[in-house]
Write an enzyme that holds these catalytic residues in place. Structure first.
Site, PDB file in Angstrom:
ATOM      1  N   ASP A 173      43.122  40.342  25.548  1.00 39.34           N
ATOM      2  CA  ASP A 173      43.262  41.023  26.969  1.00 39.34           C
ATOM      3  C   ASP A 173      42.781  40.070  28.096  1.00 39.34           C
ATOM      4  O   ASP A 173      41.355  40.061  27.796  1.00 39.34           O
ATOM      5  CB  ASP A 173      42.882  42.278  26.928  1.00 39.34           C
ATOM      6  CG  ASP A 173      43.402  43.109  28.207  1.00 39.34           C
ATOM      7  OD1 ASP A 173      43.724  42.686  29.250  1.00 39.34           O
ATOM      8  OD2 ASP A 173      43.578  44.385  28.171  1.00 39.34           O
ATOM      9  N   LYS A 177      41.875  41.548  36.488  1.00 39.86           N
ATOM     10  CA  LYS A 177      41.121  42.040  37.703  1.00 39.86           C
ATOM     11  C   LYS A 177      39.461  41.820  37.819  1.00 39.86           C
ATOM     12  O   LYS A 177      38.871  41.888  36.708  1.00 39.86           O
ATOM     13  CB  LYS A 177      41.191  43.494  38.172  1.00 39.86           C
ATOM     14  CG  LYS A 177      42.628  43.971  38.432  1.00 39.86           C
ATOM     15  CD  LYS A 177      42.745  45.366  38.543  1.00 39.86           C
ATOM     16  CE  LYS A 177      44.267  46.014  38.785  1.00 39.86           C
ATOM     17  NZ  LYS A 177      44.414  47.445  38.867  1.00 39.86           N
ATOM     18  N   THR A 246      54.669  31.764  18.261  1.00 37.58           N
ATOM     19  CA  THR A 246      55.373  32.864  18.215  1.00 37.58           C
ATOM     20  C   THR A 246      56.610  32.852  19.062  1.00 37.58           C
ATOM     21  O   THR A 246      56.790  32.237  20.057  1.00 37.58           O
ATOM     22  CB  THR A 246      54.852  34.120  18.589  1.00 37.58           C
ATOM     23  OG1 THR A 246      54.193  34.000  19.956  1.00 37.58           O
ATOM     24  CG2 THR A 246      53.274  33.898  17.741  1.00 37.58           C
TER      25      THR A 246
END
Length: 277
Positions: A173, A177, A246
């Site tokens: 992740d 921000k 992928t």
């Protein structure tokens, strides 16, 4: 690997296998023989975490894999014991820790192509855990173990020093921000911990399609005294052949996304001299 089987739920759901939502009594575990909802409980201090548990539907196939295979190939990260990796894998294999494996397709491919390496794959996404167990079962991959919970607790409390032959962090992740940058996994403090569990020579391999995060990864890894960049120019590395491309990464590349790989090696332990030597 064109013959590799896939059980990804991201493809159209097969007829006759709807997501299961069984009513449960209050306090009844979701998967009695599967991963626990909060394996470490309140045993450890609360801190800023780099992950968020994702709640999504579990297919019948994933539920079956969790119930049937978790006792054999699953591990809850409770922080209450030191793991003997040779005992966990049933063989004395070099073990690579993979943090965050999504639906597990790339993990299963890497395990199939390198059966002499054990992969300890950590995630908190229940459908992905079930999917990876299903893939391992379908393809006869005995070198995968699936861990459920916080990788920091696993590293700090459950793995012996110098026990890992590698670390993989693919597409974590990015917490884009600015106020959330403190939640990013690849930070100096995390590298301090990881360095104690990686054997000298172990490879740290990160990949991200978020360029600002890639730059931060490069900066903190380059600055850390326990790691050295394997790229001759000290920058990003080409995608190595052992990291599969992928389907979703390929779609991103077609749209112009830039994926950066970083390959750093754990250096030999620095010699400790007694004062006055």
């Amino acid at each position: 690997m064109s013959e590799f089987l896939s059980s990804s739920p991201e493809e159209p759901q097969p007829a006759g296998e709807p997501p299961r939502e069984h009513p449960r009594a209050k306090g009844e575990p979701r998967f009695p023989d599967g991963p626990k909802a909060d394996p470490a409980g309140s045993h450890f201090e609360r801190r800023i975490r780099s992950f968020q548990p994702r709640r999504s539907r579990v297919t019948a196939g994933q539920e079956d894999a969790l119930q049937r295979l978790w006792p054999k190939w699953g591990l809850d990260i409770d922080g209450q014991r030191i793991i003997d990796l040779a005992d966990l894998f049933g063989a004395d294999l070099p073990v690579v820790l993979e943090i965050g494996f999504g639906m597990g397709e790339a993990t299963a491919r890497m395990a199939a192509e390198d059966p002499g390496t054990g992969i300890l794959a950590v995630d908190v996404h229940t459908p992905g855990q079930g999917n990876l167990l299903n893939l391992a079962d379908q393809n006869g991959l005995s070198n995968i173990r699936v861990a459920n919970g916080d990788a920091i607790i696993l590293l700090r409390e459950m793995l012996p020093p110098d026990s890992l032959g590698g670390l993989r962090v693919y597409f974590p992740d990015p917490w884009p921000k600015k106020r959330h940058h403190k939640r990013r996994l690849i930070q100096p403090e995390f590298l301090d911990l990881a360095a104690t569990r990686l054997a000298p020579g172990a490879l740290v391999h990160c990949a991200t399609d978020w360029e600002p995060y890639a730059e931060q990864m490069l900066e903190v890894l380059t600055a850390h005294p326990d790691f050295e960049n394997t790229a001759p120019d000290g920058g990003f590395a080409p995608r190595p052949g052992f990291r599969p491309l992928t389907r979703f990464e390929g779609q991103g590349l077609e749209k112009g996304h830039v994926v950066n790989d970083l390959l750093f090696r754990r250096v030999q332990h620095r010699e400790q001299h007694a004062p006055g030597d």
